[in-house]
Write an enzyme that holds these catalytic residues in place. Structure first.
Site, PDB file in Angstrom:
ATOM      1  N   CYS A  49     -30.017  -8.957  31.046  1.00  0.00           N
ATOM      2  CA  CYS A  49     -30.772  -9.473  29.767  1.00  0.00           C
ATOM      3  C   CYS A  49     -31.308  -9.404  28.640  1.00  0.00           C
ATOM      4  O   CYS A  49     -32.639  -8.817  28.600  1.00  0.00           O
ATOM      5  CB  CYS A  49     -30.093 -10.405  30.232  1.00  0.00           C
ATOM      6  N   ASP A  56     -29.733  -9.082  35.755  1.00  0.00           N
ATOM      7  CA  ASP A  56     -28.194  -8.911  35.964  1.00  0.00           C
ATOM      8  C   ASP A  56     -27.456  -7.710  36.543  1.00  0.00           C
ATOM      9  O   ASP A  56     -28.335  -6.616  36.595  1.00  0.00           O
ATOM     10  CB  ASP A  56     -27.668  -8.551  34.344  1.00  0.00           C
TER      11      ASP A  56
END
Length: 151
Positions: A49, A56
């Protein structure tokens, strides 16, 4: 096809630190006169992120109809690995991967499905393609079930 002009296949190569430093390579398509679909699946794609630095995770499915070139798979693995320390939103990562393949291999057609695992309770799925699929190309379902959460 003895000289493929690749720099990573068959060699020990360190993982690139960024997508910009990664080298995505192509090889000649010996079936360039045939309309067919090739699929790459990366069920453990990771990035960061850009705001929080938290990891992620996504399941990427890349379908493409090769033209004169094929994407060399080891270089694709290294390219995808380069996102592990790269801060970028889901949409940017997904489209960036697809556009890089188009830039390098100039396929007849390409689509990507980025099935991102939820963070903050919301899964974000990202889809992009170069245009309509060529007539006569068999394009199977990408086979990734929608996120259903805990049942």
């Amino acid at each position: 096809m003895t000289d493929l002009n690749v720099t990573q296949l068959g060699r020990v190569v360190d993982a690139p630190e960024t997508p910009e430093a990664a080298v995505l390579e192509r090889v000649p398509n010996p079936q360039s006169d045939v309309l067919y679909l090739a699929r790459f699946v990366a069920p453990e794609f990771t990035s960061l992120c850009p705001v929080t630095g938290q990891p992620d995770f996504a399941h990427l499915v890349i379908d493409y109809a090769p033209g004169d070139w094929l994407i060399e798979s080891k270089s694709l693995k290294l390219y995808l690995t380069s996102f592990r320390n790269h801060g970028s939103f889901h949409e940017d990562c997904t489209v960036k991967v697809a556009r890089k393949i188009v830039e390098i291999a100039a396929p007849r057609w390409l689509r990507i499905g980025g099935y991102w695992y939820p963070r903050g309770g919301i899964p974000i799925d990202v889809f992009w393609q170069t245009g309509p699929a060529p007539e006569g190309l068999w394009v199977p379902d990408q086979g990734v079930a929608p996120y259903r959460g805990r049942g």
